[in-house]
Write a protein that holds these residues in place. Structure first.
Motif, PDB file in Angstrom:
ATOM      1  N   VAL A 141       7.663   7.510  -2.554  1.00  0.00           N
ATOM      2  CA  VAL A 141       6.672   8.049  -3.786  1.00  0.00           C
ATOM      3  C   VAL A 141       5.830   9.190  -3.318  1.00  0.00           C
ATOM      4  N   ASP A 142       6.083  10.350  -4.277  1.00  0.00           N
ATOM      5  CA  ASP A 142       5.450  11.559  -3.645  1.00  0.00           C
ATOM      6  C   ASP A 142       4.129  11.402  -4.559  1.00  0.00           C
ATOM      7  N   LEU A 143       2.844  11.527  -3.657  1.00  0.00           N
ATOM      8  CA  LEU A 143       1.546  11.676  -4.401  1.00  0.00           C
ATOM      9  C   LEU A 143       1.095  12.890  -4.581  1.00  0.00           C
ATOM     10  N   LEU A 144       1.062  13.471  -5.845  1.00  0.00           N
ATOM     11  CA  LEU A 144       1.025  14.938  -6.259  1.00  0.00           C
ATOM     12  C   LEU A 144      -0.382  15.193  -6.716  1.00  0.00           C
ATOM     13  N   PRO A 151       5.832   5.401   1.576  1.00  0.00           N
ATOM     14  CA  PRO A 151       6.911   4.232   1.512  1.00  0.00           C
ATOM     15  C   PRO A 151       6.636   3.384   0.178  1.00  0.00           C
ATOM     16  N   ALA A 152       7.666   3.041  -0.571  1.00  0.00           N
ATOM     17  CA  ALA A 152       7.483   2.352  -1.737  1.00  0.00           C
ATOM     18  C   ALA A 152       6.484   1.021  -1.600  1.00  0.00           C
ATOM     19  N   HIS A 153       6.517   0.194  -0.626  1.00  0.00           N
ATOM     20  CA  HIS A 153       5.875  -0.743  -0.492  1.00  0.00           C
ATOM     21  C   HIS A 153       4.408  -0.543  -0.351  1.00  0.00           C
ATOM     22  N   GLU A 154       3.669   0.836  -0.293  1.00  0.00           N
ATOM     23  CA  GLU A 154       2.518   0.968  -0.416  1.00  0.00           C
ATOM     24  C   GLU A 154       1.976   1.478  -1.790  1.00  0.00           C
ATOM     25  N   LEU A 155       2.908   1.674  -2.723  1.00  0.00           N
ATOM     26  CA  LEU A 155       2.556   2.122  -4.122  1.00  0.00           C
ATOM     27  C   LEU A 155       1.406   1.087  -4.660  1.00  0.00           C
ATOM     28  N   LEU A 156       1.546  -0.081  -4.677  1.00  0.00           N
ATOM     29  CA  LEU A 156       0.595  -0.764  -5.584  1.00  0.00           C
ATOM     30  C   LEU A 156      -0.709  -0.900  -4.800  1.00  0.00           C
ATOM     31  N   LYS A 157      -0.740  -0.600  -3.324  1.00  0.00           N
ATOM     32  CA  LYS A 157      -2.137  -0.461  -2.775  1.00  0.00           C
ATOM     33  C   LYS A 157      -2.763   0.798  -3.188  1.00  0.00           C
ATOM     34  N   VAL A 158      -1.978   1.807  -3.305  1.00  0.00           N
ATOM     35  CA  VAL A 158      -2.572   2.948  -4.075  1.00  0.00           C
ATOM     36  C   VAL A 158      -3.045   2.956  -5.270  1.00  0.00           C
ATOM     37  N   TYR A 159      -2.367   2.228  -6.141  1.00  0.00           N
ATOM     38  CA  TYR A 159      -2.641   1.780  -7.564  1.00  0.00           C
ATOM     39  C   TYR A 159      -4.044   1.122  -7.607  1.00  0.00           C
ATOM     40  N   GLU A 160      -4.113   0.267  -6.743  1.00  0.00           N
ATOM     41  CA  GLU A 160      -5.079  -0.568  -6.772  1.00  0.00           C
ATOM     42  C   GLU A 160      -6.547   0.024  -6.171  1.00  0.00           C
ATOM     43  N   GLN A 161      -6.230   0.731  -4.922  1.00  0.00           N
ATOM     44  CA  GLN A 161      -7.542   1.123  -4.315  1.00  0.00           C
ATOM     45  C   GLN A 161      -7.475   2.720  -4.307  1.00  0.00           C
ATOM     46  N   ASN A 214      18.304  12.616  -3.325  1.00  0.00           N
ATOM     47  CA  ASN A 214      19.768  11.960  -3.078  1.00  0.00           C
ATOM     48  C   ASN A 214      19.431  10.509  -2.572  1.00  0.00           C
ATOM     49  N   LYS A 215      18.120   9.970  -2.870  1.00  0.00           N
ATOM     50  CA  LYS A 215      17.998   8.646  -2.750  1.00  0.00           C
ATOM     51  C   LYS A 215      16.818   8.172  -3.484  1.00  0.00           C
ATOM     52  N   PRO A 216      16.718   7.009  -3.880  1.00  0.00           N
ATOM     53  CA  PRO A 216      15.471   6.788  -5.052  1.00  0.00           C
ATOM     54  C   PRO A 216      14.053   6.905  -4.609  1.00  0.00           C
ATOM     55  N   MET A 217      13.731   7.914  -5.243  1.00  0.00           N
ATOM     56  CA  MET A 217      12.252   8.359  -4.964  1.00  0.00           C
ATOM     57  C   MET A 217      11.595   8.536  -6.311  1.00  0.00           C
ATOM     58  N   ALA A 218      10.257   8.440  -6.349  1.00  0.00           N
ATOM     59  CA  ALA A 218       9.396   8.593  -7.402  1.00  0.00           C
ATOM     60  C   ALA A 218       8.499   9.500  -7.138  1.00  0.00           C
ATOM     61  N   GLN A 219       7.638   9.992  -8.414  1.00  0.00           N
ATOM     62  CA  GLN A 219       6.294  10.618  -7.925  1.00  0.00           C
ATOM     63  C   GLN A 219       5.263  10.312  -8.955  1.00  0.00           C
ATOM     64  N   CYS A 220       4.213  10.413  -8.805  1.00  0.00           N
ATOM     65  CA  CYS A 220       2.847  10.451  -9.698  1.00  0.00           C
ATOM     66  C   CYS A 220       1.931  11.245  -9.452  1.00  0.00           C
ATOM     67  N   LEU A 221       1.037  11.825 -10.271  1.00  0.00           N
ATOM     68  CA  LEU A 221      -0.024  12.845 -10.183  1.00  0.00           C
ATOM     69  C   LEU A 221      -1.183  12.079  -9.868  1.00  0.00           C
ATOM     70  N   LEU A 222      -2.078  12.637  -9.041  1.00  0.00           N
ATOM     71  CA  LEU A 222      -3.240  12.272  -8.625  1.00  0.00           C
ATOM     72  C   LEU A 222      -4.488  12.960  -9.109  1.00  0.00           C
ATOM     73  N   THR A 223      -5.435  12.531  -9.357  1.00  0.00           N
ATOM     74  CA  THR A 223      -6.651  13.303  -9.538  1.00  0.00           C
ATOM     75  C   THR A 223      -7.759  13.010  -8.649  1.00  0.00           C
ATOM     76  N   MET A 224      -8.584  14.204  -8.055  1.00  0.00           N
ATOM     77  CA  MET A 224      -9.676  13.898  -7.202  1.00  0.00           C
ATOM     78  C   MET A 224     -10.974  13.826  -7.855  1.00  0.00           C
ATOM     79  N   GLU A 225     -11.789  12.886  -7.365  1.00  0.00           N
ATOM     80  CA  GLU A 225     -13.062  12.616  -7.916  1.00  0.00           C
ATOM     81  C   GLU A 225     -14.009  12.839  -6.823  1.00  0.00           C
ATOM     82  N   GLN A 226     -15.358  13.080  -7.129  1.00  0.00           N
ATOM     83  CA  GLN A 226     -16.529  13.069  -6.098  1.00  0.00           C
ATOM     84  C   GLN A 226     -16.889  11.583  -5.475  1.00  0.00           C
ATOM     85  N   ARG A 227     -16.987  10.742  -6.541  1.00  0.00           N
ATOM     86  CA  ARG A 227     -16.870   9.319  -6.007  1.00  0.00           C
ATOM     87  C   ARG A 227     -16.299   8.660  -7.300  1.00  0.00           C
ATOM     88  N   PRO A 228     -15.944   7.532  -7.262  1.00  0.00           N
ATOM     89  CA  PRO A 228     -15.064   6.633  -8.328  1.00  0.00           C
ATOM     90  C   PRO A 228     -15.794   6.817  -9.699  1.00  0.00           C
TER      91      PRO A 228
END
Length: 458
Positions: free
Chosen positions: A24-27, A41-51, A99-113
């Motif tokens: 997954v590309d984090l943009l 890698p795909a297996h880290e996606l859930l962690k990125v969503y959660e944390q 050419n391989k199964p890839m995904a992407q999502c947008l990020l936004t940056m914060e000062q703090r959560p």
């Protein structure tokens, strides 16, 4: 960052639907609208969503070549510290051109959560939208993007050249505005762009052959969410460039890639909805703006010069401003007139809107949209009076009154009280320092034209 249950559900559903996903590309869009970030890698996606993840705040201090501009104060001065980034909800999608199964999502940056990061253009726009919401208004917007397809091989001089049409085998040489046959020549490419947009839920609707060889325009549908509209514009640019590359073409959103051809703009359409979803710009008398629309237009007229550096950020941006190329050089307005800066398109009363025609395709969509919305709000809140309509060829009737070079535009932005109030002094400092270093580096180089002109004559 705290656990986000709703986000986890979105990620889990996506992973279940795409069990063969590789990565997954984090943009994260920077000051220029360039997508930065990382590939996981795909297996880290859930962690990125959660944390979430952490990226350095200096992402917003990068020049166009990716070098940190230290005068912004968010590089070494902060220890190049990390800032929390979270995934933009519903931006996760497959990337069909890989050419391989890839995904992407947008990020936004914060000062703090939960707290906006001051240098993030996306948050600048978000805060301006909040001001409309506080007044019971919602901007309804649409973005139109012009771009050039090019040959991947440059001329010997290093300049770009138009592409060779796949069907005819001939290099593009003519201006065929609105020519349907030109769309047929590139139908495979344009179809793949539309398919990729559909796969990513980006509402691209219309492809048009534009005003120069190899130039096209793709429009996005109107939505009542300016931040989402800019997210979609940013991702559409990535689609166009990536799919074009796969088809063997270059694609550029430079404002003026060819000196003798039309430039590429980013036109933005905007109306305002009240709490009941009614367009408050709707006019009872045809071609006569109502009070609210008049004030919004007046605000855009009053602030356009001071925000030109956001609408047209690069040295190349100002090469687009030439007579006879449908680019206004003054903050004019008119009804169904493509020679003015602020056009009121024809159509039914309920669809009355402003078409802002000044910004270049090279502008950061979030900042161009911020300039438009903040200008309209300035006119509405200060009860500004609209000047007379421009009819006929605006370029012949109105003297240029916008800053039409980089130096004047940035001087006006730097000295603008309106801009400091609308976008924040801290944000403007970072933005101007980033662009200033790019301008300084640009001027440091000696061009081939200077050698040709001056080597033997002086």
């Amino acid at each position: 960052m705290p656990h986000n249950i709703a986000a986890s559900i979105e990620a889990e559903a996506f992973l279940a639907a795409h069990p063969d996903l590789v990565g997954v590309d984090l943009l994260l869009p920077d000051q220029h609208g360039v997508l930065r970030g990382k590939r996981i890698p795909a297996h880290e996606l859930l962690k990125v969503y959660e944390q979430g993840i952490y990226l350095p705040g200096s992402v917003f201090a990068l020049d166009i070549n990716g070098n940190t501009v230290e005068s912004t104060g968010i590089g070494f001065d902060t220890g190049d510290c990390d800032q929390p980034c979270r995934v933009v909800p519903h931006s996760l999608a497959m990337v069909p051109w890989q050419n391989k199964p890839m995904a992407q999502c947008l990020l936004t940056m914060e000062q703090r959560p939960g707290e906006a990061y001051f240098a993030n253009p996306r948050h600048v726009l978000d805060q301006i939208c909040d001001q409309f919401q506080n007044q019971g208004l919602t901007p309804m917007v649409a973005v139109e993007l012009e771009f050039y397809l090019t040959d991947v091989n440059r001329l010997e001089s290093g300049l770009l050249q138009p592409p060779i049409a796949p069907i005819t085998g001939l290099r593009e040489a003519d201006t065929q505005v609105y020519a349907v046959d030109n769309l047929d020549d590139y139908s495979a490419l344009l179809d793949d762009i539309m398919l990729a947009a559909h796969a990513q839920k980006i509402p691209a609707s219309t492809a048009v052959a534009e005003y120069a060889p190899g130039q096209f325009e793709i429009n996005l549908q109107h939505i009542a969410d300016p931040v989402l509209a800019c997210d979609q514009a940013i991702l559409l640019k990535r689609i166009i460039k990536s799919v074009s590359q796969k088809h063997g073409f270059g694609a550029t959103f430079m404002a003026k890639p060819y000196a003798d051809q039309a430039g590429s703009g980013m036109h933005i359409h905007m109306s305002l909805l009240d709490a009941n979803g009614v367009n408050v710009f709707a006019c009872n008398e045809q071609n006569q703006p109502n009070t609210l629309l008049s004030r919004a237009l007046a605000g855009l007229q009053a602030t356009m010069a001071e925000t030109m550096a956001l609408l047209c950020p690069k040295v190349n941006s100002y090469r687009r401003f030439q007579p006879d190329f449908f680019v206004a050089m003054a903050p004019t307005w008119g009804v169904d007139n493509r020679t003015v800066a602020l056009r009121i398109p024809n159509g039914c009363s309920t669809a009355t809107r402003i078409e802002h025609r000044v910004s270049g395709a090279d502008a950061n969509p979030y900042l161009a949209m911020s300039a438009l919305l903040s200008g309209a709000l300035h006119g509405i809140n200060n009860l500004l009076i609209l000047g007379p309509q421009t009819t006929g060829n605006g370029a012949e009737k109105v003297a240029p009154s916008l800053p039409l070079n980089w130096v004047d535009a940035y001087a006006m932005l730097s000295n603008s009280k309106f801009a400091k109030d609308a976008f924040g002094a801290e944000f403007l400092h970072v933005y101007i320092q980033v662009q200033q270093q790019e301008y300084n580096e640009f001027n440091r180089h000696v061009s081939r034209l200077e050698i040709d002109w001056y080597q033997r004559t002086l």
